[in-house]
Design a protein around this motif. Structure first.
Motif, PDB file in Angstrom:
ATOM      1  N   SER A 629     -32.258 -13.341   3.159  1.00 49.90           N
ATOM      2  CA  SER A 629     -32.895 -13.728   1.888  1.00 49.90           C
ATOM      3  C   SER A 629     -32.683 -12.691   0.795  1.00 49.90           C
ATOM      4  O   SER A 629     -32.812 -13.006  -0.392  1.00 49.90           O
ATOM      5  CB  SER A 629     -34.391 -13.949   2.125  1.00 49.90           C
ATOM      6  OG  SER A 629     -34.988 -12.760   2.637  1.00 49.90           O
ATOM      7  N   ALA A 630     -32.317 -11.465   1.212  1.00 55.60           N
ATOM      8  CA  ALA A 630     -32.133 -10.419   0.202  1.00 55.60           C
ATOM      9  C   ALA A 630     -30.733 -10.438  -0.400  1.00 55.60           C
ATOM     10  O   ALA A 630     -30.499  -9.832  -1.442  1.00 55.60           O
ATOM     11  CB  ALA A 630     -32.415  -9.044   0.813  1.00 55.60           C
ATOM     12  N   GLY A 631     -29.793 -11.120   0.251  1.00 49.18           N
ATOM     13  CA  GLY A 631     -28.459 -11.203  -0.296  1.00 49.18           C
ATOM     14  C   GLY A 631     -27.399 -11.146   0.772  1.00 49.18           C
ATOM     15  O   GLY A 631     -27.685 -11.201   1.974  1.00 49.18           O
ATOM     16  N   VAL A 632     -26.113 -11.056   0.353  1.00 52.67           N
ATOM     17  CA  VAL A 632     -24.962 -11.016   1.248  1.00 52.67           C
ATOM     18  C   VAL A 632     -24.477  -9.585   1.329  1.00 52.67           C
ATOM     19  O   VAL A 632     -24.282  -8.917   0.303  1.00 52.67           O
ATOM     20  CB  VAL A 632     -23.845 -11.950   0.765  1.00 52.67           C
ATOM     21  CG1 VAL A 632     -22.645 -11.873   1.684  1.00 52.67           C
ATOM     22  CG2 VAL A 632     -24.346 -13.373   0.636  1.00 52.67           C
ATOM     23  N   GLY A 633     -24.295  -9.114   2.557  1.00 53.70           N
ATOM     24  CA  GLY A 633     -23.911  -7.733   2.778  1.00 53.70           C
ATOM     25  C   GLY A 633     -22.416  -7.513   2.606  1.00 53.70           C
ATOM     26  O   GLY A 633     -21.627  -8.417   2.299  1.00 53.70           O
ATOM     27  N   GLU A 634     -22.020  -6.272   2.867  1.00 52.27           N
ATOM     28  CA  GLU A 634     -20.629  -5.883   2.787  1.00 52.27           C
ATOM     29  C   GLU A 634     -19.869  -6.461   3.987  1.00 52.27           C
ATOM     30  O   GLU A 634     -20.430  -6.658   5.057  1.00 52.27           O
ATOM     31  CB  GLU A 634     -20.500  -4.364   2.766  1.00 52.27           C
ATOM     32  CG  GLU A 634     -21.064  -3.711   1.520  1.00 52.27           C
ATOM     33  CD  GLU A 634     -20.276  -4.121   0.280  1.00 52.27           C
ATOM     34  OE1 GLU A 634     -19.036  -4.277   0.396  1.00 52.27           O
ATOM     35  OE2 GLU A 634     -20.907  -4.340  -0.759  1.00 52.27           O
ATOM     36  N   PRO A 635     -18.562  -6.711   3.806  1.00 51.56           N
ATOM     37  CA  PRO A 635     -17.794  -7.257   4.930  1.00 51.56           C
ATOM     38  C   PRO A 635     -17.550  -6.200   6.001  1.00 51.56           C
ATOM     39  O   PRO A 635     -17.565  -5.000   5.735  1.00 51.56           O
ATOM     40  CB  PRO A 635     -16.497  -7.710   4.283  1.00 51.56           C
ATOM     41  CG  PRO A 635     -16.348  -6.831   3.091  1.00 51.56           C
ATOM     42  CD  PRO A 635     -17.747  -6.585   2.582  1.00 51.56           C
ATOM     43  N   SER A 636     -17.330  -6.679   7.180  1.00 54.62           N
ATOM     44  CA  SER A 636     -17.015  -5.797   8.291  1.00 54.62           C
ATOM     45  C   SER A 636     -15.581  -5.309   8.156  1.00 54.62           C
ATOM     46  O   SER A 636     -14.829  -5.734   7.256  1.00 54.62           O
ATOM     47  CB  SER A 636     -17.186  -6.549   9.608  1.00 54.62           C
ATOM     48  OG  SER A 636     -16.211  -7.595   9.691  1.00 54.62           O
ATOM     49  N   GLU A 637     -15.214  -4.453   9.085  1.00 54.21           N
ATOM     50  CA  GLU A 637     -13.833  -4.039   9.153  1.00 54.21           C
ATOM     51  C   GLU A 637     -12.981  -5.238   9.579  1.00 54.21           C
ATOM     52  O   GLU A 637     -13.373  -6.013  10.454  1.00 54.21           O
ATOM     53  CB  GLU A 637     -13.663  -2.897  10.145  1.00 54.21           C
ATOM     54  CG  GLU A 637     -14.395  -1.626   9.763  1.00 54.21           C
ATOM     55  CD  GLU A 637     -13.805  -0.989   8.513  1.00 54.21           C
ATOM     56  OE1 GLU A 637     -12.596  -1.193   8.288  1.00 54.21           O
ATOM     57  OE2 GLU A 637     -14.553  -0.312   7.785  1.00 54.21           O
ATOM     58  N   ALA A 638     -11.833  -5.393   8.930  1.00 51.73           N
ATOM     59  CA  ALA A 638     -10.978  -6.539   9.252  1.00 51.73           C
ATOM     60  C   ALA A 638     -10.304  -6.325  10.603  1.00 51.73           C
ATOM     61  O   ALA A 638     -10.008  -5.197  11.005  1.00 51.73           O
ATOM     62  CB  ALA A 638      -9.941  -6.740   8.154  1.00 51.73           C
ATOM     63  N   THR A 639     -10.069  -7.431  11.289  1.00 54.15           N
ATOM     64  CA  THR A 639      -9.351  -7.347  12.564  1.00 54.15           C
ATOM     65  C   THR A 639      -7.881  -7.108  12.306  1.00 54.15           C
ATOM     66  O   THR A 639      -7.381  -7.296  11.185  1.00 54.15           O
ATOM     67  CB  THR A 639      -9.525  -8.643  13.361  1.00 54.15           C
ATOM     68  OG1 THR A 639      -8.896  -9.716  12.648  1.00 54.15           O
ATOM     69  CG2 THR A 639     -10.988  -8.966  13.576  1.00 54.15           C
ATOM     70  N   GLU A 640      -7.201  -6.705  13.345  1.00 52.27           N
ATOM     71  CA  GLU A 640      -5.753  -6.608  13.243  1.00 52.27           C
ATOM     72  C   GLU A 640      -5.163  -8.014  13.139  1.00 52.27           C
ATOM     73  O   GLU A 640      -5.808  -9.012  13.499  1.00 52.27           O
ATOM     74  CB  GLU A 640      -5.188  -5.890  14.469  1.00 52.27           C
ATOM     75  CG  GLU A 640      -5.638  -4.445  14.589  1.00 52.27           C
ATOM     76  CD  GLU A 640      -5.031  -3.770  15.805  1.00 52.27           C
ATOM     77  OE1 GLU A 640      -4.283  -4.476  16.520  1.00 52.27           O
ATOM     78  OE2 GLU A 640      -5.297  -2.581  16.030  1.00 52.27           O
ATOM     79  N   ALA A 641      -3.963  -8.066  12.628  1.00 54.18           N
ATOM     80  CA  ALA A 641      -3.324  -9.377  12.450  1.00 54.18           C
ATOM     81  C   ALA A 641      -3.158 -10.052  13.815  1.00 54.18           C
ATOM     82  O   ALA A 641      -2.667  -9.452  14.771  1.00 54.18           O
ATOM     83  CB  ALA A 641      -1.972  -9.215  11.768  1.00 54.18           C
ATOM     84  N   THR A 642      -3.600 -11.289  13.869  1.00 55.14           N
ATOM     85  CA  THR A 642      -3.544 -12.071  15.117  1.00 55.14           C
ATOM     86  C   THR A 642      -2.678 -13.298  14.881  1.00 55.14           C
ATOM     87  O   THR A 642      -2.939 -14.083  13.957  1.00 55.14           O
ATOM     88  CB  THR A 642      -4.950 -12.499  15.554  1.00 55.14           C
ATOM     89  OG1 THR A 642      -5.753 -11.336  15.759  1.00 55.14           O
ATOM     90  CG2 THR A 642      -4.882 -13.310  16.844  1.00 55.14           C
ATOM     91  N   THR A 643      -1.656 -13.446  15.689  1.00 51.97           N
ATOM     92  CA  THR A 643      -0.772 -14.604  15.569  1.00 51.97           C
ATOM     93  C   THR A 643      -1.375 -15.778  16.341  1.00 51.97           C
ATOM     94  O   THR A 643      -1.756 -15.629  17.514  1.00 51.97           O
ATOM     95  CB  THR A 643       0.621 -14.282  16.113  1.00 51.97           C
ATOM     96  OG1 THR A 643       1.138 -13.158  15.400  1.00 51.97           O
ATOM     97  CG2 THR A 643       1.560 -15.476  15.952  1.00 51.97           C
TER      98      THR A 643
END
Length: 1486
Positions: A629-643
């Motif tokens: 309810s307070a808002g949207v947080g920061e994104p996590s660390e991105a995963t490595e590229a996955t085919t």
């Protein structure tokens, strides 16, 4: 009281109330104990905690008990201590932790408090209505998650107000609990203490055990992560599935065990247990030595102790009998497995532990399997078979002494596909990694693809409590694992899977277990202790705390990637405030910076997410954001590229497949495992009959080992096998086909013989006998080896070989013994597989010479030809004859379970043969037999009894069939359908094998054997039998007696010189138009049969005169002639020939026979021509009706409207058309009252334009007499019974008839003699009454009277008995009537002569005279006006001659007018006559 319902099932009506109330009874005590356990840790932080508490007002609402309660759960803690500190130091206003328990005045918990949050206007600013509702939902969920705690401390304080007291108590307990949990969490999260290599706390120890005992190795292993434990035998991995029932592996609470069942020599080895995890690997070793009891130490060493010793001092002996065998079922069917358990001693109240296992996994009662124990039988019922039910089933019976197991495999085939060519149903559907809105469904591929490759699978789900199934995927997926999203949190689901190929859809699999969509942490806490349910939920209303924007999700990774979907997994952030959080997932094509939100509309509640619709072959990166309810947080660390693509490869094909013989219906198949196979599920084995090119699955549930026993094969067929491996990616290619193997039992050495007994004993030798082993190892026994040892003072010595060369008989003389020494013996059997283990040592026998006069015991008893009521017992004569030769045998019988006293003799007179057929059996009973021999001295010792024999005729039992072929060859034939590859037919005469082929030639082909007599003669009389080896007693016998020999020789002659059998000989019959038909019928003649027609040795041919016909279907042969001429007199012959079979039949037509037939033929021809026009179907005849009316009638045919019928009598046409009728082809002429005038010749003529026909009836002389006799018969039959009637003259007998004819002759009988009529006895007829009058009856007239009607035949009599009371009554009535008649006849009467009125002139004289009668003479009195008149000069009254009375008035005057009467009377009666006198004067008349 109802228990607490988990929130995720509070709307589900399926929830089990019993389950909800399990933890309620001890909940309060748990709270109190929790309070004391935390007291020490809480003392240091009580001051700071109390400073942080504050009181806020709220609104309390009490709910009724029916309201569904919400369980207790703790707020998820931060993953790090710093996270907790940040939450404490945040700029949020500090508020007291709200309490959620409601207490009474005594601080007892009485309910729960549910806060109702009111969001302020500025708190919801910037949110849309939908987002605001979502925030409220999230906040409410966070509040519900933090409602209750497990193990709350109960602290009683002095209460200033009820609300403040409850709040302070709950908040102190909650805070102290959070502090303690935070400390424990950091201790567990310490990397050094969390991750460590495996360590053996308790190592396995070595064992030395006796053969056939069980042994268990166990160890305790610690380590984090939990180590994977593998057991090895001599550095080879132990696979329990490869040795069903041999090994059992268990793991429970870090305790691991290996159990080896029934150890043998091969189990002597070094065993290693290896524990391995990510931090390392560690092994420990133990040895097992298996020892066998040897004869040298058998009595010196103590016996091993089998099993556990009961604390009650009782050792139970358990046997499992009548067990279940390898079973085959089909999906949807019901199957029951059962076995009889014998436990001794049998204690009434003792119940053993009965357990059922499938593939070494203990089964629990459920809707799929029901278990029953009846006291002596254990039963497992599989109510609805599915392929998941396939496997090795083991029954384990555990007593306080030991346990027994029994195992057999159950195979489950696919049910018939609803669509032809559709694949089988998938199996083993399971749910993994269940979360709030997400679950992974896994399954195993079916063995049957329906003939075409499976295109993929569809996953269906069904919410518990409903029956609606919804499809989860739009397109079929080939991977045997699928993430199902979109679940509703708090609800429960079941899943099923269907396979599809080009032909259609399979049946659905068995449904999975129920899984709830909820947080795994909540699920774990749900298994713990909940707060006690008090019947209320109290809802409070308070202001919410300000929200905290959640931090970054952690440890984001791709856990699974296929070409259809990608599964992401992460951990929640540490910074998330007190309310629940949700997630947004974003993706980015590799090489770009463009991030795209995947779930734009609905945030994800679970830390798992499956992404679909990704482009196969492209590489993607992913990241996740948290929101509340307070808002949207920061994104996590991105995963490595996955085919995008399948990361799990289909396993490679298994290696070399090797089949090995096992039984006559099974083969052991082993193969090399697939190389580099990842996540291998198991293997499917397929079999095909050589040459069919059609493979069928041997198992429908994957097996994990590399060895499998394929059951249900056809004995004698050759099979090839191939194997396929499978994992979640699919099925591998098939392995190479194995070499062909014929299905038959493997050959093994035989089991030990048994029943060693002594047949004869002399000074230095003993003759032994023994019984054949119960199992001969699949091959004929080639011989036996005998060992002996001397026993000195009870101590056995060393075994010595008695024979170096095997003996074929089951009796052997052991020589070179010492007199009066004691010996023991053992016997071993040998076949082509080798020498078996020796038998148990025999009893101890003394070598001393027998001197008894009677013979010794017979031996080698064998039972054969067992049927429901009969069997044949074979035996050999005793070796020891006694003083005199054996001259007979006696057979004894008793029921198998009867006492020794129940032995009884079968034969009263001794039999001389070495065999006997016993015919006194009762079907279903079990018997044992023994034989005694006799000589002149008496009857000797009985033989050893046979094994128990059940009197029954086994299914498929056949008998010897005697056949005589077309060449007259006589043979005996026997067939057996249960042959094994080693089976042989053995023919015997008088139960001795036939080895000489001079009399009989034996030929065997396949399942049939034929014994042909070379030249059947009297020397061949005897009992012939045929036995089939290596079968379950297949045998039969045939007795060739002298009578049977004669019949067979006659039949053989008929077959050598065959004749065509005839059903009928040659006969002749007349047909329509007078045709003559010669015919016969052959009983059996083929279509190639030939017929020759012969007359007086001349062959006849088809033509105008002769019409021949031969019906080959019915065998009827006929020849038809239109008429017979004089030259046709002679002999007619039909000659038949069919192959080499011939026959003929002749008919002689000469003399009167020929003339009669010729005349009858001419007549029938004439009749046929007559019937072409109007004719008589039935000629003129007469009928007498019950009313004795005579009707002349005839039946006509082939008439039409113009047909005329004319009646004639004596040549004159009958006039009386009114009586002529012509109805339904019947003409009638009625004669109402027949008499002699009606006699004559009657004729009727029927004619029209087609011709005429005449019928005549002669009713003259005899014809008329016959007619009248029939009339008389009808009259007689209509007569009534004779009746008795009394009259004034006597007694009358009479009978009425319906009609009387004057020609009727009757005869009256008295005492069976015709009555001679006189004046006293007369007969007559009055109307229809026939009477006999007896005048003045006397005693002589008593007796039986009869009237006889004569009808020209037997006549008819009606009788009456006139005697006794009947005569007395009739005679009395006669006397009465007679007296009355006399009185009537003699009474006084006035006969007549007086007028009624007399008119006379005055002065005239009046004279009136009348006649009187009566006896005696009546007295006469004259009256005037009823006054007596006295005779004087005016009135003169006279009586003359006693019968004439006169009355005279001399001079009449007017005074004489009046009423006059004459009165006459005597002793029988009185009578009067009246007349009136009227006097007139002449003047008055004028």
């Amino acid at each position: 009281m109802s228990g607490s319902t988990p929130f995720y099932q509070k709307h589900h009506c399926h929830y089990d109330r019993g389950y909800r109330s399990k933890g309620l009874e001890s909940a309060v005590s748990q709270y109190q104990s929790s309070s004391s356990s935390y007291a020490a840790r809480r003392s240091s932080s009580r001051a700071s905690a109390s400073a942080a508490l504050s009181t806020s007002s709220g609104h309390v609402v009490a709910l009724h008990e029916r309201t569904t309660p919400i369980p207790c759960s703790y707020t998820r803690l931060s993953s790090s201590y710093s996270g907790l500190e940040e939450s404490r130091l945040s700029p949020m206003p500090k508020r007291a932790k709200p309490t959620y328990l409601a207490m009474d005045k005594e601080n007892q918990i009485i309910g729960y408090v549910v806060p109702i949050f009111r969001g302020s206007q500025e708190y919801a600013s910037g949110f849309s209505d939908t987002e605001e509702a979502r925030v409220k939902e999230s906040a409410g969920y966070m509040a519900r998650r933090n409602l209750f705690t497990s193990g709350l401390e109960m602290e009683r304080t002095e209460q200033t107000s009820r609300k403040v007291s409850m709040r302070e108590s709950a908040e102190r307990i909650s805070l102290s609990k959070r502090i303690y949990e935070n400390e424990e969490h950091h201790k567990r999260m310490n990397k050094d203490s969390l991750m460590h290599a495996p360590e053996f706390v308790i190592k396995p120890r070595s064992h030395t055990v006796w053969e056939k005992q069980c042994v268990r190795l166990h160890c305790t292993v610690s380590g984090w992560p939990d180590p994977r434990v593998v057991w090895y035998k001599n550095n080879v991995t132990i696979d329990p599935m490869a040795h069903p029932g041999k090994y059992k592996l268990e793991s429970s609470y870090n305790v691991h065990s290996l159990e080896i069942n029934r150890c043998d020599f091969d189990d002597t080895a070094q065993y290693r247990v290896s524990a391995m995890n990510s931090k390392g690997e560690l092994s420990s070793f133990a040895s097992i030595v298996v020892k066998r009891f040897k004869g040298e130490v058998e009595e010196a060493l103590p016996m091993p102790r089998h099993g556990l010793i009961s604390e009650y001092g009782i050792t139970f002996d358990t046997h499992i009998v009548d067990g279940f065998g390898v079973s085959f079922g089909r999906e949807g069917e019901t199957m029951s497995l059962g076995a009889t358990v014998i436990i001794s001693p049998n204690l009434a109240r003792y119940q053993p532990e009965v357990q059922w296992y499938r593939d070494d996994v203990l089964l629990q009662p459920s809707k799929w399997c029901h278990m029953h124990w009846s006291g002596d039988k254990a039963t497992l019922t599989l109510t609805h078979l599915n392929k998941e039910d396939e496997g090795l089933y083991t029954l384990r019976i555990t007593t306080k002494s030991k346990y027994e197991t029994y195992s057999a495999y159950v195979f489950v085939r696919d049910a018939d596909a609803e669509v032809e060519g559709a694949p089988g149903a998938p199996l083993d559907v399971k749910c993994q990694d269940a979360n709030k809105d997400y679950v992974i469904v896994t399954w195993k591929q079916p063995a049957v693809d329906g003939g075409s490759s499976i295109l993929g699978y569809f996953v269906d789900r069904c919410e518990v409590g409903t029956t609606h199934w919804s499809q989860c995927n739009d397109t079929p997926i080939k991977f045997a694992r699928f993430p199902v999203t979109g679940l509703v949190e708090g609800r429960s689901y079941t899943f099923r899977v269907r396979a599809v190929n080009k032909s259609g859809m399979s049946r659905p699999s068995r449904v999975s277990e129920v899984v709830a969509a909820m947080d795994p942490a909540d699920r774990a806490r749900m298994r713990g202790t909940s707060a006690p349910w008090t019947g209320q939920i109290i809802v409070t209303e308070e202001e919410p705390a300000e929200g905290v924007v959640p931090g970054k999700p952690k440890e984001l990774e791709v856990t699974e990637a296929t070409k259809n979907y990608v599964v992401l997994s992460w951990k929640p952030p540490g910074e998330r405030g007190h309310e629940g959080i949700m997630y947004y997932v974003e993706k980015c094509v590799s090489g770009t910076d463009s991030w795209q939100r995947v779930n734009t509309e609905i945030p994800v509640k679970s830390p798992r997410f499956a992404l679909f619709d990704l482009a196969e072959g492209k590489a993607y990166s992913f990241r996740v954001r948290c929101c509340n309810s307070a808002g949207v947080g920061e994104p996590s660390e991105a995963t490595e590229a996955t085919t995008v693509g399948d990361k799990l490869d289909i396993p490679s094909a298994p290696g070399r497949v090797v089949p090995t013989r096992n039984t006559d219906t099974s083969v052991v198949v082993s193969w090399e495992a697939s190389r580099d196979a990842k996540e291998l599920v198991g293997y499917y084995i397929e079999a095909s009959i050589v040459g069919s090119n059609k493979f069928e699955p041997c198992n429908n549930k994957p097996v994990k080992g590399t060895r499998f026993i394929c059951h249900g094969l056809v004995t004698g067929e050759s099979y090839v096998f191939r194997v396929k491996a499978l994992n979640a990616a699919g099925l591998s290619e098939c392995s190479q086909e194995s070499e062909a193997i014929e299905v038959k039992a493997a050959i093994a050495s035989p089991t030990p013989p048994y029943g060693i007994s002594v047949l004869e004993c002399v000074r230095d030798s003993m003759v032994l006998a023994w019984k054949q082993p119960t199992f001969i190892g699949g091959a004929d026994i080639t011989g036996y080896f005998v060992d002996y040892r001397e026993v000195i003072n009870g101590v056995p010595g060393t075994w010595h070989e008695a024979n170096v060369k095997a003996v074929s008989d089951r009796a052997y003389r052991v020589s070179d013994l010492k007199e009066n020494r004691k010996y023991q013996f053992q016997v071993r059997a040998a076949n082509m597989a080798g020498v078996g283990i020796p038998s148990l040592p025999s009893g101890t026998f003394v070598c001393e010479e027998w001197t008894i006069a009677v013979p010794g015991p017979p031996h080698d008893l064998q039972v054969t030809e067992v049927r429901a009521n009969t069997l044949v017992l074979l035996y050999k004569p005793p070796v020891y004859q006694g003083r005199d030769p054996v001259n007979g045998f006696y057979i004894d019988i008793k029921e198998a379970d009867a006492e020794e006293e129940a032995w009884r003799g079968v034969n009263e007179k001794a039999v001389l043969t070495n065999y006997m057929k016993i015919k006194i059996l009762k079907e279903g009973e079990t018997y044992v037999f023994r034989v005694r021999a006799q000589n002149k001295a008496g009857v000797g010792k009985a033989s050893e009894p046979t094994e128990p024999v059940l009197a029954e005729t086994k299914p498929g039992t056949t008998e010897i069939v005697v056949d005589v072929d077309d060449d007259g060859v006589i043979s005996m034939n026997f067939a057996c359908s249960k042959l094994t590859p080693d089976s042989k037919f053995v023919w015997s005469k008088n139960y001795e094998e036939i080895t000489d082929d001079t009399r009989i030639t034996v030929a065997t082909s396949g399942e049939k054997s034929k014994a042909t007599f070379n030249m059947l003669a009297e020397d061949d009389i005897g009992i012939y039998s045929c036995a089939v080896t290596h079968t379950d007693g297949a045998c039969s016998s045939y007795t060739l007696s002298a009578e049977e020999l004669k019949k067979l020789l006659e039949l053989s002659h008929d077959h050598k010189f065959p004749i065509i059998p005839l059903k009928t000989e040659l006969a002749v019959e007349l047909q329509e138009k007078g045709r003559i038909r010669f015919w016969l019928q052959a009983e059996k003649i083929s279509a190639n049969g030939k017929i020759e027609y012969v007359f007086n040795d001349n062959s006849l041919s088809q033509g105008e005169k002769y019409k021949m016909n031969f019906n080959k279907d019915t065998g009827v042969i006929e020849m038809i002639m239109e008429s017979l001429l004089p030259e046709d007199e002679g002999t007619f012959t039909f000659q038949l020939q069919d192959g080499k079979a011939t026959n003929q039949s002749s008919l002689v037509l000469i003399g009167d026979v020929f003339k009669g037939l010729q005349k009858e033929s001419a007549f029938m021809r004439k009749e046929w021509h007559r019937k072409q026009g109007p004719h008589f179907v039935e000629y003129l005849s007469y009928e007498v009706t019950p009313e004795c009316c005579v009707i002349l009638k005839c039946k006509v045919g082939n008439i039409k409207k113009e047909t005329v019928a004319l009646w004639y009598k004596d040549g004159r046409e009958v006039k009386g058309d009114e009586k002529l009728t012509f109805t339904e082809g019947v003409l009638k002429l009625e004669i109402a009252q027949i008499s002699k005038k009606d006699a004559g010749v009657y004729e009727i003529v029927l004619k029209d334009d087609r011709g005429q026909d005449t019928s005549t009836l002669n009713l003259t002389e005899q014809g008329f007499r016959d007619l009248m006799n029939e009339v008389f018969s009808n009259i007689a039959n209509s007569s009534t019974a004779l009746k008795i009637q009394s009259t004034d003259e006597g007694i009358r007998l009479y009978s009425f008839v319906s009609y009387y004819n004057e020609a009727l002759q009757v005869t009256w009988h008295h005492k069976d003699s015709a009555i001679a009529f006189t004046d006293r006895i007369k007969s007559g007829v009055v109307g229809e009454q026939l009477w006999l009058q007896i005048t003045e009856p006397t005693e002589k007239d008593k007796g039986k009277y009869a009237i006889e009607f004569h009808d020209g035949k037997g006549g008819l009599k009606r009788t009456v008995e006139l005697s006794g009371q009947a005569f007395d009554d009739a005679y009395a009535e006669f006397q009465r009537l007679k007296a009355a008649a006399i009185a009537e006849r003699n009474r006084a009467r006035v006969a007549g002569g007086l007028p009624d009125v007399v008119t006379i002139q005055e002065l005239k004289a009046l004279n009136l005279t009348c006649n009187i009668s009566g006896e005696p003479l009546p007295e006469v009195v004259w009256l005037k006006n009823e006054r007596e008149i006295v005779s004087d000069g005016h009135y003169v009254m006279k009586l003359e001659a006693g019968k004439y009375a006169s009355f005279t008035i001399t001079t009449v005057n007017t005074t004489d007018s009046g009423k006059y009467s004459i009165l006459v009377k005597n002793k029988y009666g009185t009578e009067s006559a009246d007349f009136t006198v009227s006097v007139f004067s002449p003047d008055s008349k004028k």
